[in-house]
Design an enzyme around this catalytic site. Sequence first.
Site, PDB file in Angstrom:
ATOM      1  N   CYS A  64       0.816  -1.227   0.000  1.00 13.26           N
ATOM      2  CA  CYS A  64       0.000   0.000   0.000  1.00 13.26           C
ATOM      3  C   CYS A  64       0.847   1.273   0.000  1.00 13.26           C
ATOM      4  O   CYS A  64       0.350   2.351  -0.297  1.00 13.26           O
ATOM      5  CB  CYS A  64      -0.934   0.001   1.199  1.00 13.26           C
ATOM      6  SG  CYS A  64      -1.911  -1.486   1.289  1.00 13.26           S
ATOM      7  N   HIS A 118      -3.734   6.740   2.508  1.00 13.67           N
ATOM      8  CA  HIS A 118      -4.089   5.468   1.898  1.00 13.67           C
ATOM      9  C   HIS A 118      -5.472   5.066   2.428  1.00 13.67           C
ATOM     10  O   HIS A 118      -5.753   5.192   3.615  1.00 13.67           O
ATOM     11  CB  HIS A 118      -3.037   4.418   2.260  1.00 13.67           C
ATOM     12  CG  HIS A 118      -3.478   3.027   1.978  1.00 13.67           C
ATOM     13  ND1 HIS A 118      -3.968   2.642   0.745  1.00 13.67           N
ATOM     14  CD2 HIS A 118      -3.533   1.920   2.763  1.00 13.67           C
ATOM     15  CE1 HIS A 118      -4.298   1.368   0.794  1.00 13.67           C
ATOM     16  NE2 HIS A 118      -4.044   0.900   2.010  1.00 13.67           N
ATOM     17  N   ASN A 151     -10.183  -0.806  -0.380  1.00 14.48           N
ATOM     18  CA  ASN A 151      -8.727  -0.656  -0.319  1.00 14.48           C
ATOM     19  C   ASN A 151      -8.120  -1.147  -1.635  1.00 14.48           C
ATOM     20  O   ASN A 151      -8.159  -2.334  -1.939  1.00 14.48           O
ATOM     21  CB  ASN A 151      -8.221  -1.488   0.871  1.00 14.48           C
ATOM     22  CG  ASN A 151      -6.716  -1.421   1.053  1.00 14.48           C
ATOM     23  OD1 ASN A 151      -5.984  -0.986   0.168  1.00 14.48           O
ATOM     24  ND2 ASN A 151      -6.239  -1.881   2.199  1.00 14.48           N
TER      25      ASN A 151
HETATM   26  O1  UT7 Z   1      -3.912  -1.713   3.499  1.00 18.50           O
HETATM   27  C1  UT7 Z   1      -3.095  -2.072   4.576  1.00 18.50           C
HETATM   28  C2  UT7 Z   1      -3.626  -1.550   5.791  1.00 18.50           C
HETATM   29  N1  UT7 Z   1      -4.819  -2.276   6.172  1.00 18.50           N
HETATM   30  C3  UT7 Z   1      -5.301  -2.054   7.351  1.00 18.50           C
HETATM   31  O2  UT7 Z   1      -4.730  -1.234   8.029  1.00 18.50           O
HETATM   32  C4  UT7 Z   1      -6.510  -2.801   7.844  1.00 18.50           C
HETATM   33  C5  UT7 Z   1      -6.556  -2.680   9.347  1.00 18.50           C
HETATM   34  N2  UT7 Z   1      -7.635  -3.385  10.006  1.00 18.50           N
HETATM   35  C6  UT7 Z   1      -8.926  -3.074   9.901  1.00 18.50           C
HETATM   36  O3  UT7 Z   1      -9.295  -2.219   9.110  1.00 18.50           O
HETATM   37  C7  UT7 Z   1      -9.921  -3.732  10.826  1.00 18.50           C
HETATM   38  O4  UT7 Z   1      -9.213  -4.429  11.826  1.00 18.50           O
HETATM   39  C8  UT7 Z   1     -10.906  -4.707  10.110  1.00 18.50           C
HETATM   40  C9  UT7 Z   1     -11.889  -3.930   9.277  1.00 18.50           C
HETATM   41  C10 UT7 Z   1     -10.128  -5.666   9.238  1.00 18.50           C
HETATM   42  C11 UT7 Z   1     -11.681  -5.515  11.140  1.00 18.50           C
HETATM   43  O5  UT7 Z   1     -12.371  -4.635  12.023  1.00 18.50           O
HETATM   44  P1  UT7 Z   1     -12.336  -4.873  13.600  1.00 18.50           P
HETATM   45  O6  UT7 Z   1     -13.191  -3.860  14.197  1.00 18.50           O
HETATM   46  O7  UT7 Z   1     -10.886  -4.896  13.994  1.00 18.50           O
HETATM   47  O8  UT7 Z   1     -13.025  -6.269  13.730  1.00 18.50           O
HETATM   48  P2  UT7 Z   1     -12.471  -7.628  14.329  1.00 18.50           P
HETATM   49  O9  UT7 Z   1     -11.470  -8.235  13.388  1.00 18.50           O
HETATM   50  O10 UT7 Z   1     -12.049  -7.418  15.740  1.00 18.50           O
HETATM   51  O11 UT7 Z   1     -13.782  -8.476  14.333  1.00 18.50           O
HETATM   52  C12 UT7 Z   1     -14.869  -8.134  15.172  1.00 18.50           C
HETATM   53  C13 UT7 Z   1     -15.955  -9.149  14.937  1.00 18.50           C
HETATM   54  C14 UT7 Z   1     -15.490 -10.602  15.029  1.00 18.50           C
HETATM   55  O12 UT7 Z   1     -16.510 -11.364  15.614  1.00 18.50           O
HETATM   56  P3  UT7 Z   1     -16.437 -11.784  17.168  1.00 18.50           P
HETATM   57  O13 UT7 Z   1     -15.154 -12.539  17.311  1.00 18.50           O
HETATM   58  O14 UT7 Z   1     -16.448 -10.500  17.931  1.00 18.50           O
HETATM   59  O15 UT7 Z   1     -17.664 -12.620  17.329  1.00 18.50           O
HETATM   60  C15 UT7 Z   1     -15.311 -11.001  13.589  1.00 18.50           C
HETATM   61  O16 UT7 Z   1     -15.479 -12.385  13.394  1.00 18.50           O
HETATM   62  O17 UT7 Z   1     -16.490  -8.983  13.606  1.00 18.50           O
HETATM   63  C16 UT7 Z   1     -16.441 -10.243  12.937  1.00 18.50           C
HETATM   64  N3  UT7 Z   1     -16.215  -9.991  11.520  1.00 18.50           N
HETATM   65  C17 UT7 Z   1     -17.227  -9.765  10.662  1.00 18.50           C
HETATM   66  N4  UT7 Z   1     -18.552  -9.733  10.842  1.00 18.50           N
HETATM   67  C18 UT7 Z   1     -19.314  -9.480   9.753  1.00 18.50           C
HETATM   68  C19 UT7 Z   1     -15.038  -9.899  10.858  1.00 18.50           C
HETATM   69  N5  UT7 Z   1     -15.277  -9.635   9.567  1.00 18.50           N
HETATM   70  C20 UT7 Z   1     -16.622  -9.551   9.422  1.00 18.50           C
HETATM   71  C21 UT7 Z   1     -17.457  -9.298   8.329  1.00 18.50           C
HETATM   72  N6  UT7 Z   1     -18.779  -9.252   8.536  1.00 18.50           N
HETATM   73  N7  UT7 Z   1     -16.989  -9.052   7.088  1.00 18.50           N
END
Ligand code: UT7
Length: 308
Positions: A111, A235, A265
């Site tokens: 990125c 980004h 992204n």
């Molecule tokens: O380009 C390089 C740079 N990229 C980044 O910097 C990306 C950085 N990370 C992020 O943007 C975020 O961490 C994400 C968008 C990837 C994830 O968001 P989050 O708020 O950190 O969610 P999480 O991974 O902690 O997941 C929270 C919950 C989980 O369920 P439980 O364990 O709480 O029951 C996941 O299983 O959300 C669930 N989950 C989803 N639910 C519905 C994860 N993905 C999804 C989804 N739809 N697509």
Amino acid sequence: MGITIKGLGYYTPNKILTNFDLEKIVDTSDEWITTRTGIKERRIAEEESLLDMAYNASLMAFEDARLEPKDIDLIILATLTPDLGFPASACLLQAKLGAGKAYAFDVSAACSGFLYGLEIASSMLITGKSKNVLLVGAEKLSQIVDWSDRSTCVLFGDGAGAAVLSLDGDGELLASVMRSDGSYWEILYAEKCGYIKMKGKELFKLAVRSMAEVCEEVIRKVGVSMKDISLVVPHQANIRIMQALAEKLSIPMEKVYSNIQKYGNTSAASIPIALYEARREGRLKRGDLVLLTAMGGGLTWGASLLRF
Ligand code: UT7
């Protein structure tokens, strides 16, 4: 005297994949994707190759710069999704454009690829080794996304952005800070011919902290204050990352450009596409101080302060 972005161009595929379409593929919802990422839809290259997207974006940038491919002496293409193992996509682009005078190579910095490319281009221009450079960020991330993994497949999209850079203008790259830390490689990677794997939560925190650090460093280097910045173009990885970054830098969100809702992204393509659209919307004008920042796989990150 410094480098000027003489022309900008972009290309995004026609096929739109909405959050509602994704609801039919994986266990997700428009509500979750929108609130956790800011993304509503993304573009998918079904018919276009990476080369097609890079080519279309480049033609637009040449027209904007009022230059032709024959005027270019260097092509840098930032991508992590080339069409071939080798040669570099930049060489294929050089041939397709008929840029007979240019040498060409790819940059692999995920990125941060567009910012790394800008840094290299700037050095080549300032030392007089190049006169006009074509810098492209292009990605076909849909081909390395695991469409059964809801934690990543909702995030990424395809597209390309291009910039024609030259010393011949009023713009200036005032300062930049580029960083890498390979010890974090497992936070975001894909095996050879494999899918994107990501530790989202850790990456989120690292992204906010590291981009804020390099933005502050660049501002200090130039001796301006955050208030002097007209626009931040980060980004486009997650709207919440952009909000947290703005808060850390004490910059209002009105000064942070985002089009993530339309494209998701697009890795190396996200900053040049955002620059193009910010200018089209009248949010970026000649003479403005614009702060670019990115963070991605590697890990790689950086910030560049430009007088546009
Ligand atoms: O380009 C390089 C740079 N990229 C980044 O910097 C990306 C950085 N990370 C992020 O943007 C975020 O961490 C994400 C968008 C990837 C994830 O968001 P989050 O708020 O950190 O969610 P999480 O991974 O902690 O997941 C929270 C919950 C989980 O369920 P439980 O364990 O709480 O029951 C996941 O299983 O959300 C669930 N989950 C989803 N639910 C519905 C994860 N993905 C999804 C989804 N739809 N697509």
